[in-house]
Design a protein around this motif. Sequence first.
Motif, PDB file in Angstrom:
ATOM      1  N   ILE A 102       0.842  -1.203   0.000  1.00 42.13           N
ATOM      2  CA  ILE A 102       0.000   0.000   0.000  1.00 42.13           C
ATOM      3  C   ILE A 102       0.877   1.253   0.000  1.00 42.13           C
ATOM      4  N   ALA A 103       0.575   2.199  -0.882  1.00 42.69           N
ATOM      5  CA  ALA A 103       1.284   3.475  -0.966  1.00 42.69           C
ATOM      6  C   ALA A 103       0.448   4.603  -0.364  1.00 42.69           C
ATOM      7  N   LEU A 104      -0.878   4.525  -0.548  1.00 42.01           N
ATOM      8  CA  LEU A 104      -1.739   5.621  -0.124  1.00 42.01           C
ATOM      9  C   LEU A 104      -3.142   5.098   0.144  1.00 42.01           C
ATOM     10  N   LEU A 105      -3.733   5.579   1.235  1.00 43.18           N
ATOM     11  CA  LEU A 105      -5.141   5.330   1.541  1.00 43.18           C
ATOM     12  C   LEU A 105      -5.818   6.674   1.714  1.00 43.18           C
ATOM     13  N   GLN A 106      -6.980   6.846   1.093  1.00 47.78           N
ATOM     14  CA  GLN A 106      -7.760   8.066   1.276  1.00 47.78           C
ATOM     15  C   GLN A 106      -9.205   7.665   1.549  1.00 47.78           C
ATOM     16  N   TYR A 107      -9.764   8.301   2.560  1.00 50.48           N
ATOM     17  CA  TYR A 107     -11.130   7.999   2.992  1.00 50.48           C
ATOM     18  C   TYR A 107     -12.055   9.118   2.518  1.00 50.48           C
ATOM     19  N   TYR A 108     -13.164   8.726   1.910  1.00 55.17           N
ATOM     20  CA  TYR A 108     -14.148   9.680   1.396  1.00 55.17           C
ATOM     21  C   TYR A 108     -15.541   9.238   1.799  1.00 55.17           C
ATOM     22  N   GLU A 109     -16.383  10.236   1.983  1.00 55.08           N
ATOM     23  CA  GLU A 109     -17.798   9.989   2.187  1.00 55.08           C
ATOM     24  C   GLU A 109     -18.559  11.012   1.348  1.00 55.08           C
ATOM     25  N   ASN A 110     -19.350  10.535   0.422  1.00 51.32           N
ATOM     26  CA  ASN A 110     -20.144  11.402  -0.468  1.00 51.32           C
ATOM     27  C   ASN A 110     -19.306  12.474  -1.145  1.00 51.32           C
ATOM     28  N   GLY A 111     -18.127  12.087  -1.625  1.00 47.87           N
ATOM     29  CA  GLY A 111     -17.261  12.993  -2.374  1.00 47.87           C
ATOM     30  C   GLY A 111     -16.358  13.875  -1.539  1.00 47.87           C
ATOM     31  N   LEU A 112     -16.451  13.807  -0.235  1.00 48.85           N
ATOM     32  CA  LEU A 112     -15.633  14.643   0.654  1.00 48.85           C
ATOM     33  C   LEU A 112     -14.647  13.764   1.420  1.00 48.85           C
ATOM     34  N   ARG A 113     -13.411  14.246   1.540  1.00 49.90           N
ATOM     35  CA  ARG A 113     -12.466  13.520   2.394  1.00 49.90           C
ATOM     36  C   ARG A 113     -13.015  13.546   3.803  1.00 49.90           C
ATOM     37  N   HIS A 114     -13.037  12.352   4.408  1.00 51.02           N
ATOM     38  CA  HIS A 114     -13.700  12.272   5.707  1.00 51.02           C
ATOM     39  C   HIS A 114     -13.316  10.984   6.417  1.00 51.02           C
ATOM     40  N   ASN A 115     -12.901  11.140   7.689  1.00 49.00           N
ATOM     41  CA  ASN A 115     -12.676   9.975   8.544  1.00 49.00           C
ATOM     42  C   ASN A 115     -12.700  10.461   9.988  1.00 49.00           C
ATOM     43  N   LEU A 116     -13.668  10.010  10.737  1.00 49.03           N
ATOM     44  CA  LEU A 116     -13.764  10.389  12.146  1.00 49.03           C
ATOM     45  C   LEU A 116     -12.904   9.503  13.038  1.00 49.03           C
ATOM     46  N   ASN A 117     -12.411   8.399  12.509  1.00 44.86           N
ATOM     47  CA  ASN A 117     -11.675   7.436  13.330  1.00 44.86           C
ATOM     48  C   ASN A 117     -10.168   7.472  13.114  1.00 44.86           C
ATOM     49  N   GLY A 118      -9.666   8.503  12.459  1.00 44.85           N
ATOM     50  CA  GLY A 118      -8.234   8.603  12.198  1.00 44.85           C
ATOM     51  C   GLY A 118      -7.993   9.483  10.994  1.00 44.85           C
ATOM     52  N   PRO A 119      -6.785   9.430  10.448  1.00 46.41           N
ATOM     53  CA  PRO A 119      -6.484  10.273   9.288  1.00 46.41           C
ATOM     54  C   PRO A 119      -7.313   9.867   8.067  1.00 46.41           C
ATOM     55  N   ALA A 120      -7.650  10.862   7.242  1.00 42.01           N
ATOM     56  CA  ALA A 120      -8.374  10.608   5.997  1.00 42.01           C
ATOM     57  C   ALA A 120      -7.406  10.354   4.856  1.00 42.01           C
ATOM     58  N   ILE A 121      -6.144  10.722   5.037  1.00 44.69           N
ATOM     59  CA  ILE A 121      -5.088  10.454   4.066  1.00 44.69           C
ATOM     60  C   ILE A 121      -3.919   9.840   4.827  1.00 44.69           C
ATOM     61  N   ILE A 122      -3.493   8.676   4.379  1.00 39.97           N
ATOM     62  CA  ILE A 122      -2.340   8.017   4.988  1.00 39.97           C
ATOM     63  C   ILE A 122      -1.414   7.563   3.866  1.00 39.97           C
ATOM     64  N   GLY A 123      -0.170   8.039   3.905  1.00 45.72           N
ATOM     65  CA  GLY A 123       0.832   7.644   2.921  1.00 45.72           C
ATOM     66  C   GLY A 123       1.811   6.658   3.530  1.00 45.72           C
ATOM     67  N   PHE A 124       2.338   5.772   2.694  1.00 41.03           N
ATOM     68  CA  PHE A 124       3.277   4.741   3.138  1.00 41.03           C
ATOM     69  C   PHE A 124       4.465   4.671   2.183  1.00 41.03           C
ATOM     70  N   ASP A 125       5.654   4.364   2.722  1.00 40.03           N
ATOM     71  CA  ASP A 125       6.789   4.125   1.849  1.00 40.03           C
ATOM     72  C   ASP A 125       6.731   2.679   1.348  1.00 40.03           C
ATOM     73  N   GLN A 126       7.722   2.290   0.547  1.00 39.92           N
ATOM     74  CA  GLN A 126       7.684   0.964  -0.074  1.00 39.92           C
ATOM     75  C   GLN A 126       7.872  -0.179   0.913  1.00 39.92           C
ATOM     76  N   GLU A 127       8.313   0.134   2.125  1.00 36.98           N
ATOM     77  CA  GLU A 127       8.437  -0.887   3.161  1.00 36.98           C
ATOM     78  C   GLU A 127       7.196  -0.938   4.052  1.00 36.98           C
ATOM     79  N   GLY A 128       6.247  -0.056   3.826  1.00 45.01           N
ATOM     80  CA  GLY A 128       5.010  -0.068   4.599  1.00 45.01           C
ATOM     81  C   GLY A 128       5.002   0.871   5.793  1.00 45.01           C
ATOM     82  N   ARG A 129       6.036   1.707   5.941  1.00 44.16           N
ATOM     83  CA  ARG A 129       6.071   2.675   7.049  1.00 44.16           C
ATOM     84  C   ARG A 129       5.222   3.891   6.700  1.00 44.16           C
ATOM     85  N   VAL A 130       4.500   4.392   7.670  1.00 40.60           N
ATOM     86  CA  VAL A 130       3.661   5.571   7.469  1.00 40.60           C
ATOM     87  C   VAL A 130       4.549   6.790   7.270  1.00 40.60           C
ATOM     88  N   THR A 131       4.299   7.531   6.190  1.00 42.55           N
ATOM     89  CA  THR A 131       5.080   8.734   5.878  1.00 42.55           C
ATOM     90  C   THR A 131       4.245  10.007   5.909  1.00 42.55           C
TER      91      THR A 131
END
Length: 163
Positions: A112-141
Motif C-alpha cells: 500500500i502506498a496511499l489510503l484516502q477515505y471519502y464519504e459522499n465525495g468529501l475527504r472524511h474519517n472520524l476514526n483517524g487520518p483521511a489520508i495516509i501515505g506509506f513508503d515501499q516498506e510499509g512505514r507511514v510517511t
Amino acid sequence: MKSVDTREYRVEVEIHPENGGVRKETWYNQDNKRDRPGDLPSTVSYKRGDGKLTSAMWEKSGKLHRLGDLPALVILYPKSDIVKSEHYFVDDLMHRDEGKPALIERHENGRIALLQYYENGLRHNLNGPAIIGFDQEGRVTKKQYFEFGRAVTSNSPFRFPKL
C-alpha cells in the motif's frame, strides 16, 4: 424472478495501429452515456503489444458508479498484474462505507502506498487520518485529517469524539 435489461447498447472499439489488437472498448447506452448492463465495466483499456488489461471503469449513465463495496475504477501497473489503484464511487462521488478507504494506491511491489477515505465525495474519517501515505516498506510517511471535506488537526477541538 430475474429482471432482464432490454435497453440497447453500443460499443466502440479502438484498435492498436501497430498490432491490430484492441486498445480500448467503451460501452454506451441508448442515451449515448457510458454504461454497460450488469456488473461489467463500461470502459476497458489494454496494454499495447500484449493486450493485457491496464484499466477498467464501471459507469452507469455516464457516472462512475458501482455498488457492493467494489471499486468503480481499477488501474493496473502495465508491466505486471499488480493493481496500482482502486477507486470507489457511488453516483460519481468518491465514497465507501463502514470506515473503509475509497482510494487505495499501491507501490509496484504491491504494498500500500496511499489510503484516502471519502464519504459522499468529501475527504472524511472520524476514526483517524483521511489520508495516509506509506513508503515501499510499509512505514507511514504522511497523515492528514479531514472531516466532511475540511482539514483538521488530529487534536482539533472540532474533532468528534470516538464512539
